[in-house]
Design a protein around this motif. Structure first.
Motif, short mmCIF file in Angstrom:
data_model
loop_
_atom_site.label_atom_id
_atom_site.label_comp_id
_atom_site.label_asym_id
_atom_site.label_seq_id
_atom_site.Cartn_x
_atom_site.Cartn_y
_atom_site.Cartn_z
N SER A 40 0.82 -1.20 0.00
CA SER A 40 0.00 0.00 0.00
C SER A 40 0.86 1.27 0.00
CB SER A 40 -0.93 -0.02 1.21
OG SER A 40 -1.87 1.00 1.13
N ALA A 41 1.90 1.29 0.83
CA ALA A 41 2.78 2.46 0.90
C ALA A 41 3.50 2.68 -0.43
CB ALA A 41 3.80 2.28 2.03
N THR A 42 4.00 1.61 -1.02
CA THR A 42 4.70 1.73 -2.30
C THR A 42 3.76 2.23 -3.38
OG1 THR A 42 6.19 -0.08 -1.66
CG2 THR A 42 6.09 0.47 -4.00
N GLN A 43 2.56 1.66 -3.44
CA GLN A 43 1.59 2.05 -4.45
C GLN A 43 1.22 3.53 -4.32
OE1 GLN A 43 -2.33 0.30 -3.94
NE2 GLN A 43 -2.65 0.24 -6.15
N CYS A 44 0.93 3.95 -3.13
CA CYS A 44 0.52 5.34 -2.88
C CYS A 44 1.63 6.31 -3.27
CB CYS A 44 0.15 5.51 -1.41
SG CYS A 44 -0.32 7.18 -0.97
N GLU A 45 2.83 6.08 -2.81
CA GLU A 45 3.95 6.99 -3.08
C GLU A 45 4.30 7.02 -4.56
OE1 GLU A 45 5.26 9.14 -1.00
OE2 GLU A 45 4.12 8.40 0.73
N GLN A 105 13.39 -6.27 -2.14
CA GLN A 105 13.84 -4.93 -2.52
C GLN A 105 14.51 -4.96 -3.90
OE1 GLN A 105 15.53 -2.43 0.47
NE2 GLN A 105 13.61 -2.53 1.58
N CYS A 106 13.74 -5.47 -4.85
CA CYS A 106 14.20 -5.47 -6.24
C CYS A 106 13.02 -5.17 -7.16
CB CYS A 106 14.89 -6.78 -6.61
SG CYS A 106 13.81 -8.19 -6.72
N GLU A 117 20.18 -2.80 -6.66
CA GLU A 117 21.19 -2.02 -5.96
C GLU A 117 20.63 -0.62 -5.70
OE1 GLU A 117 24.03 -3.18 -4.78
OE2 GLU A 117 23.64 -5.17 -5.64
N PRO A 118 20.77 -0.08 -4.48
CA PRO A 118 20.15 1.20 -4.14
C PRO A 118 20.45 2.35 -5.10
CG PRO A 118 21.07 0.17 -2.19
CD PRO A 118 21.49 -0.67 -3.35
N GLU A 119 21.64 2.38 -5.66
CA GLU A 119 22.00 3.50 -6.53
C GLU A 119 21.51 3.34 -7.97
OE1 GLU A 119 25.04 0.36 -6.97
OE2 GLU A 119 24.15 1.29 -5.20
N MET A 120 20.98 2.18 -8.31
CA MET A 120 20.52 1.94 -9.68
C MET A 120 19.30 2.81 -10.01
SD MET A 120 20.86 -2.21 -9.88
CE MET A 120 21.04 -2.46 -11.63
N LEU A 121 19.37 3.50 -11.13
CA LEU A 121 18.26 4.32 -11.61
C LEU A 121 17.31 3.40 -12.37
CD1 LEU A 121 17.43 7.32 -11.55
CD2 LEU A 121 18.52 7.54 -13.78
N LEU A 122 16.03 3.46 -12.03
CA LEU A 122 15.05 2.60 -12.66
C LEU A 122 14.69 3.13 -14.05
CD1 LEU A 122 12.86 2.01 -9.52
CD2 LEU A 122 14.10 0.24 -10.79
N PRO A 123 14.64 2.27 -15.06
CA PRO A 123 14.24 2.72 -16.39
C PRO A 123 12.74 3.02 -16.41
CG PRO A 123 14.61 0.36 -16.40
CD PRO A 123 14.99 0.85 -15.04
N GLU A 143 11.17 12.23 -17.88
CA GLU A 143 11.47 13.21 -16.83
C GLU A 143 11.55 12.57 -15.44
OE1 GLU A 143 9.44 17.05 -16.89
OE2 GLU A 143 8.57 16.43 -18.81
N LEU A 144 11.03 11.38 -15.29
CA LEU A 144 11.05 10.71 -13.98
C LEU A 144 12.44 10.17 -13.68
CD1 LEU A 144 7.74 8.62 -14.14
CD2 LEU A 144 8.08 10.85 -13.08
N ARG A 145 12.92 10.45 -12.49
CA ARG A 145 14.20 9.93 -12.03
C ARG A 145 13.96 9.29 -10.67
NH1 ARG A 145 15.48 10.61 -16.50
NH2 ARG A 145 16.92 12.09 -17.42
N LEU A 146 14.10 7.98 -10.61
CA LEU A 146 13.84 7.26 -9.37
C LEU A 146 14.84 6.11 -9.25
CD1 LEU A 146 11.92 6.87 -6.90
CD2 LEU A 146 10.57 5.33 -8.35
N SER A 147 15.54 6.07 -8.14
CA SER A 147 16.49 5.00 -7.91
C SER A 147 15.83 3.90 -7.08
CB SER A 147 17.74 5.52 -7.18
OG SER A 147 17.40 5.84 -5.84
N VAL A 148 16.44 2.75 -7.09
CA VAL A 148 15.95 1.64 -6.27
C VAL A 148 15.93 2.05 -4.80
CG1 VAL A 148 16.49 -0.72 -5.50
CG2 VAL A 148 16.71 -0.12 -7.93
N GLY A 149 16.97 2.73 -4.35
CA GLY A 149 17.04 3.17 -2.96
C GLY A 149 15.93 4.14 -2.60
N GLU A 150 15.62 5.07 -3.51
CA GLU A 150 14.52 6.01 -3.25
C GLU A 150 13.18 5.28 -3.19
OE1 GLU A 150 16.19 10.07 -5.37
OE2 GLU A 150 15.48 8.42 -6.65
N LEU A 151 12.96 4.37 -4.12
CA LEU A 151 11.71 3.61 -4.15
C LEU A 151 11.49 2.87 -2.83
CD1 LEU A 151 9.25 2.37 -5.74
CD2 LEU A 151 10.81 0.55 -6.40
N PHE A 152 12.48 2.12 -2.40
CA PHE A 152 12.30 1.34 -1.17
C PHE A 152 12.49 2.19 0.09
CE2 PHE A 152 13.10 -1.96 -4.39
CZ PHE A 152 11.86 -2.58 -4.29
N GLY A 153 13.03 3.39 -0.07
CA GLY A 153 13.10 4.34 1.04
C GLY A 153 11.72 4.78 1.48
#
Length: 187
Positions: A42-47, A144-145, A160-166, A173-183
């Motif tokens: 739910s948190a992931t979906q909302c954010e 966390q993948c 990996e937290p620093e990986m930018l998601l395609p 324009e969207l820039r989101l890393s794995v670390g930000e997503l799971f943060g």
């Protein structure tokens, strides 16, 4: 996912049934109820919806929808997040967003729940890709993948937290890393 075996229903008959909570999907002539979303899901979906819409919606590039029924290709599924390019969002006669979406999303995003079959979710993503969806994400909060699916390409795994998601080209324009997503899962 809970699979319900009833007498054989057509897709049209399924669409006449009352909605269930959580949503039921019509896949391969079977009714399958999605599991009830839990905290991480739910948190992931909302954010994620807030993140996508904050950047793409004001410019009328695309819009993200939660739990939207999409009926196409003989199936009726309810992706956790469906993103539609602005000019493909169905509208009614008043110019408002239609209630029925008879097309595949441009970007489908699924968030794996603990008791959900990864195989069934992956099949839904692949079904979308076979019907003009540009990209699919399968987010696994426990591991966390993120598995990224693109038509005619090998699946890629981002863990990996620093990986930018395609993202699809329309969402460049969207820039989101794995670390930000799971943060987003931190309190």
């Amino acid at each position: 996912m809970v699979q319900t075996r009833l007498k054989s229903l057509t897709l049209e008959e399924f669409l006449q049934l009352p909605e269930t909570k959580p949503a039921s999907e019509y896949i391969d002539n079977q009714i399958i109820q999605k599991p009830m979303p839990q905290g991480k899901h739910s948190a992931t979906q909302c954010e994620l919806i807030i993140f996508i819409n904050a950047i793409l919606k004001p410019k009328k590039v695309a819009r993200a929808f939660p739990e939207l029924r999409c009926t196409f290709g003989g199936r009726s599924t309810v992706p956790d997040v469906s993103v539609f390019v602005w000019n493909r969002i169905p509208a009614d006669d008043n110019g408002e967003i239609a209630n029925v979406f008879p097309i595949a999303p441009d970007w489908t995003i699924e968030i794996l729940s603990p008791d959900q079959s990864q195989t069934k979710v992956t099949k839904n993503i692949l079904h979308c890709l076979n019907h003009e969806t540009q990209m699919g994400w399968l987010i696994d909060p426990d591991e966390q993948c993120v598995f990224v699916y693109v038509p005619q390409q090998q699946t890629a795994v981002f863990d990996e937290p620093e990986m930018l998601l395609p993202v699809p080209s329309f969402a460049s324009e969207l820039r989101l890393s794995v670390g930000e997503l799971f943060g987003w899962l931190l309190k």
